[in-house]
Write an enzyme that holds these catalytic residues in place. Structure first.
Site, PDB file in Angstrom:
ATOM      1  N   GLU A  41       0.810  -1.233   0.000  1.00  0.00           N
ATOM      2  CA  GLU A  41       0.000   0.000   0.000  1.00  0.00           C
ATOM      3  C   GLU A  41       0.841   1.280   0.000  1.00  0.00           C
ATOM      4  O   GLU A  41       0.600   2.188   0.791  1.00  0.00           O
ATOM      5  CB  GLU A  41      -0.973  -0.019   1.188  1.00  0.00           C
ATOM      6  CG  GLU A  41      -1.898  -1.226   1.130  1.00  0.00           C
ATOM      7  CD  GLU A  41      -2.811  -1.370   2.345  1.00  0.00           C
ATOM      8  OE1 GLU A  41      -2.740  -0.517   3.255  1.00  0.00           O
ATOM      9  OE2 GLU A  41      -3.588  -2.328   2.389  1.00  0.00           O
ATOM     10  N   ASP A  45      -0.964  -3.793  -3.529  1.00  0.00           N
ATOM     11  CA  ASP A  45      -1.806  -2.628  -3.218  1.00  0.00           C
ATOM     12  C   ASP A  45      -3.280  -2.944  -3.452  1.00  0.00           C
ATOM     13  O   ASP A  45      -3.631  -3.947  -4.077  1.00  0.00           O
ATOM     14  CB  ASP A  45      -1.382  -1.410  -4.052  1.00  0.00           C
ATOM     15  CG  ASP A  45      -1.396  -0.127  -3.224  1.00  0.00           C
ATOM     16  OD1 ASP A  45      -2.396   0.081  -2.489  1.00  0.00           O
ATOM     17  OD2 ASP A  45      -0.436   0.650  -3.299  1.00  0.00           O
ATOM     18  N   GLU A  94      -5.394 -10.843  -1.898  1.00  0.00           N
ATOM     19  CA  GLU A  94      -6.247 -10.726  -0.694  1.00  0.00           C
ATOM     20  C   GLU A  94      -7.732 -10.740  -1.076  1.00  0.00           C
ATOM     21  O   GLU A  94      -8.520  -9.921  -0.591  1.00  0.00           O
ATOM     22  CB  GLU A  94      -5.920  -9.427   0.068  1.00  0.00           C
ATOM     23  CG  GLU A  94      -4.466  -9.287   0.450  1.00  0.00           C
ATOM     24  CD  GLU A  94      -4.165  -8.031   1.286  1.00  0.00           C
ATOM     25  OE1 GLU A  94      -5.102  -7.414   1.831  1.00  0.00           O
ATOM     26  OE2 GLU A  94      -2.984  -7.681   1.377  1.00  0.00           O
TER      27      GLU A  94
HETATM   28  O1  G3I Z   1      -2.960  -8.157  18.287  1.00  0.00           O
HETATM   29  C1  G3I Z   1      -3.914  -7.313  18.941  1.00  0.00           C
HETATM   30  C2  G3I Z   1      -4.318  -7.917  20.256  1.00  0.00           C
HETATM   31  O2  G3I Z   1      -3.194  -7.976  21.106  1.00  0.00           O
HETATM   32  C3  G3I Z   1      -5.439  -7.070  20.858  1.00  0.00           C
HETATM   33  O3  G3I Z   1      -5.919  -7.684  21.994  1.00  0.00           O
HETATM   34  C4  G3I Z   1      -6.595  -6.932  19.868  1.00  0.00           C
HETATM   35  C5  G3I Z   1      -7.689  -6.000  20.395  1.00  0.00           C
HETATM   36  O4  G3I Z   1      -8.362  -5.364  19.322  1.00  0.00           O
HETATM   37  O5  G3I Z   1      -6.112  -6.374  18.672  1.00  0.00           O
HETATM   38  C6  G3I Z   1      -5.145  -7.177  18.066  1.00  0.00           C
HETATM   39  O6  G3I Z   1      -4.731  -6.583  16.891  1.00  0.00           O
HETATM   40  C7  G3I Z   1      -5.643  -6.626  15.812  1.00  0.00           C
HETATM   41  C8  G3I Z   1      -4.961  -7.364  14.665  1.00  0.00           C
HETATM   42  O7  G3I Z   1      -5.780  -7.314  13.515  1.00  0.00           O
HETATM   43  C9  G3I Z   1      -4.660  -8.812  15.009  1.00  0.00           C
HETATM   44  O8  G3I Z   1      -5.839  -9.496  15.234  1.00  0.00           O
HETATM   45  C10 G3I Z   1      -5.962  -5.201  15.400  1.00  0.00           C
HETATM   46  O9  G3I Z   1      -6.726  -4.577  16.412  1.00  0.00           O
HETATM   47  C11 G3I Z   1      -6.737  -5.197  14.091  1.00  0.00           C
HETATM   48  O10 G3I Z   1      -6.867  -3.855  13.636  1.00  0.00           O
HETATM   49  C12 G3I Z   1      -5.967  -5.998  13.059  1.00  0.00           C
HETATM   50  O11 G3I Z   1      -6.712  -5.961  11.850  1.00  0.00           O
HETATM   51  C13 G3I Z   1      -6.039  -6.426  10.716  1.00  0.00           C
HETATM   52  C14 G3I Z   1      -5.786  -5.298   9.736  1.00  0.00           C
HETATM   53  O12 G3I Z   1      -5.163  -5.798   8.577  1.00  0.00           O
HETATM   54  C15 G3I Z   1      -4.898  -4.228  10.327  1.00  0.00           C
HETATM   55  O13 G3I Z   1      -4.770  -3.155   9.466  1.00  0.00           O
HETATM   56  C16 G3I Z   1      -6.917  -7.476  10.060  1.00  0.00           C
HETATM   57  O14 G3I Z   1      -7.054  -8.613  10.921  1.00  0.00           O
HETATM   58  C17 G3I Z   1      -6.305  -7.911   8.727  1.00  0.00           C
HETATM   59  O15 G3I Z   1      -7.214  -8.717   8.035  1.00  0.00           O
HETATM   60  C18 G3I Z   1      -6.018  -6.673   7.884  1.00  0.00           C
HETATM   61  O16 G3I Z   1      -5.384  -7.092   6.713  1.00  0.00           O
HETATM   62  C19 G3I Z   1      -5.109  -6.075   5.737  1.00  0.00           C
HETATM   63  C20 G3I Z   1      -3.862  -6.485   4.990  1.00  0.00           C
HETATM   64  O17 G3I Z   1      -2.803  -6.700   5.893  1.00  0.00           O
HETATM   65  C21 G3I Z   1      -3.474  -5.420   3.972  1.00  0.00           C
HETATM   66  N1  G3I Z   1      -4.565  -5.165   3.082  1.00  0.00           N
HETATM   67  C22 G3I Z   1      -5.834  -4.832   3.713  1.00  0.00           C
HETATM   68  C23 G3I Z   1      -6.233  -5.925   4.691  1.00  0.00           C
HETATM   69  C24 G3I Z   1      -7.586  -5.656   5.298  1.00  0.00           C
HETATM   70  O18 G3I Z   1      -7.568  -4.502   6.063  1.00  0.00           O
END
Ligand code: G3I
Length: 380
Positions: free
Chosen positions: A168, A218, A286
């Site tokens: 990205e 991206d 993705e």
């Molecule tokens: O690891 C912490 C944990 O310690 C905590 O207790 C919990 C409470 O909310 O959060 C956990 O982190 C979360 C993480 O996923 C792991 O589960 C984050 O809050 C959450 O925001 C994060 O979301 C991920 C996101 O990327 C972050 O930007 C999604 O699961 C994941 O599917 C998403 O993937 C992205 C790709 O990497 C890039 N392209 C877009 C795609 C979708 O957004």
């Protein structure tokens, strides 16, 4: 007499099964159909089919969850656990456990593995960009970036096949995203362009594992022609300068209202990078298809009411992707998850909203779209 005895035995078995099911004992763990033909085998002549997973998917090889992913997908990526904030939370701390297990699984079952991601503006800890409470200098950030990439890529050399080296880097107004990477590293070598952090990232990853496939990844490349052209122009310049970029990853977080023909055209624009490097590839990295159209913030749609439309769009999309595979430009399609029970789209962009973006539902049951999609290769 014999028939009567057989009939009563059958009746008895049915009664016992009914009682056990009522008590919850005979109910299978999920509605998983282990006799369904393999999705990735059905597509073997076209492209690999993959899924983003989490370490909990791999903890018990006897579960339906494990059997399903192992049978239906031949490519895997970790949804979060290889990202910098998880694998390298502090400057002197690496957490390799999750990715090590992922790699062990991949080696054991001969899977193609993707590493996501080395350089991203999100899910990267602040320590990268700080130095005693001040902003880190360009030299320090470059040094840290190189150390991170070299450590992670070397550890999995020959094991993780493909890296999303940069994720990205473009913004929504078709320029480079003003991330901390760009803000600090800027035009590091003074040659007039500003994508030096990308260039350094790719060169460093290539040094660490010269055989790994290195991808620039991206979103919205399939829907925004301006963004696809921006990506094309930037990668073209980098290829001409000898930067080892092997392919573009299109995330493809699409909606049920996606324009498949536009996606085809945009992918063809990117595929022209083959004119500079004949081995250049495109990957879908993705894939998920939101049941809600773009900007539709309706709460909790009834999936049945859009099932036909959903199936038709998946069919149209997979037919287009097979065309591109036949044209030699696409060899990998990875879903961002694999079942509706675990998707970042549950809760995004509308909190509390359920989505149903995959071919497999939250009970691990194959949706009608699965059967439509799995039949396509044979029909061609
Ligand atoms: O690891 C912490 C944990 O310690 C905590 O207790 C919990 C409470 O909310 O959060 C956990 O982190 C979360 C993480 O996923 C792991 O589960 C984050 O809050 C959450 O925001 C994060 O979301 C991920 C996101 O990327 C972050 O930007 C999604 O699961 C994941 O599917 C998403 O993937 C992205 C790709 O990497 C890039 N392209 C877009 C795609 C979708 O957004």
């Amino acid at each position: 007499m014999k028939t009567k005895r057989i009939l009563s035995a059958v009746l008895a078995v049915i009664m016992i099964m009914t009682v056990m099911t009522a008590c919850g004992e005979a109910k299978p763990e999920y509605a998983y159909d282990d006799e369904a033909p393999s999705l990735c085998e059905a597509y073997a002549d076209y492209f690999n089919i993959g899924a983003a997973i989490n370490s909990w998917d791999l903890t018990d090889e006897t579960t339906d969850r494990f059997k399903l992913i192992n049978k239906h997908f031949n490519t895997f990526v970790m949804e979060n656990e290889t990202k910098p904030d998880q694998i390298h939370p502090k400057e002197d701390t690496y957490n390799f456990d999750a990715t090590d297990k992922f790699v062990e699984f991949g080696e054991k079952y001969g899977k193609t593995l993707r590493g996501h991601t080395l350089v991203w503006h999100s899910q990267v800890p602040n320590w990268f960009f700080e130095d005693n409470g001040e902003q880190a200098s360009a030299d320090l950030l470059v040094e840290r970036m190189k150390e991170h990439i070299t450590t992670v890529v070397s550890r999995y050399k020959g094991k993780i096949d493909t890296w999303d080296v940069c994720n990205e880097v473009l913004d929504d107004s078709y320029g480079l995203r003003l991330s901390n990477w760009l803000k600090i590293i800027k035009d590091y070598d003074g040659d007039g362009d500003r994508y030096d952090f990308i260039e350094i990232a790719f060169r460093t990853a290539h040094e660490a594992d010269p055989d790994a496939r290195l991808i620039i990844n991206d979103y919205s490349l399939e829907s925004s022609t301006d963004k696809a052209i921006t990506m094309y122009n930037m990668v073209k310049k980098m290829l001409e300068e000898g930067v080892p970029v092997d392919g573009v990853g299109l995330q493809m977080h699409v909606g049920i209202d996606m324009d498949v023909e536009k996606a085809r055209e945009n992918m063809k624009i990117l595929a022209r990078l083959k004119e500079i490097n004949p081995d250049f590839v495109l990957e879908v990295t993705e894939l998920d298809m939101s049941c809600y159209g773009w900007g539709n913030n309706d709460l909790n749609i009834d999936f049945k009411s859009i099932e036909k439309e959903f199936n038709a769009k998946y069919v149209e999309l997979f037919n287009m992707l097979m065309d591109l595979s036949e044209e030699g430009v696409l060899d990998s399609v990875v879903f961002w998850g694999f079942n509706d029970g675990n998707t970042w789209l549950n809760g995004f962009p509308v909190e509390g909203r359920t989505n149903y973006p995959f071919l497999i539902d939250a009970d691990l049951k194959f949706k009608s779209a699965f059967w439509k999609v799995i039949d396509l290769p044979e029909k061609r």
